[in-house]
Design a protein around this motif. Structure first.
Motif: not given
Length: 140
Positions: A108-120, A28-37, A93-97
């Protein structure tokens, strides 16, 4: 992206954040909030002082003007790991869940779901989207 948080290092939070969408072990695709340091330092060119984040290896950067949206009834995967920086317009953007996130100018979106069920991806409103797509190098 991995950054050490060991005591004594000079890392501080950058005033930027992005959302990452990735494929979990369950497909499944999941979202994660990232705050770079980053690290505060100067530059050899001038007396500028700045917080520099981790250096990213990228392949290409291209402007993308979306004139016809993809079918929002079908999930898709990212073609490669890539940052999508929204310049104009808005989308959801909607995750597979079924989790959703909205993205507008400056997001900014980092799209890394190159496999699996994907997103819309769905356009919000009538305004066409203008984005910058920055593709990341993948380890060989």
């Amino acid at each position: 992206m991995t950054v050490s948080n060991a005591p004594g290092d000079n890392l501080v939070e950058l005033p930027v954040a992005y959302t990452r969408i990735y494929t979990g072990a369950d497909g499944h695709s999941y979202f994660e909030d990232v705050k770079p340091r980053g690290e505060t330092r100067g530059t050899p060119e001038s007396d500028l002082q700045a917080i520099f984040g981790e250096s990213l290896s990228v392949d290409t950067a291209v402007f993308r003007h979306v004139v016809k949206e993809a079918d929002d009834r079908k999930r898709h995967n990212a073609p490669r790991p890539q940052f999508i920086i929204v310049l104009k317009g808005e989308c959801e953007v909607e995750s597979s869940l079924g989790d959703t996130r909205r993205f507008g100018p400056g997001d900014i979106l980092l799209a890394e779901d190159v496999t699996g069920q994907g997103h819309v991806t769905r356009r919000i409103g009538k305004r066409e989207r203008l984005t910058m797509v920055v593709t990341l190098q993948t380890p060989s």
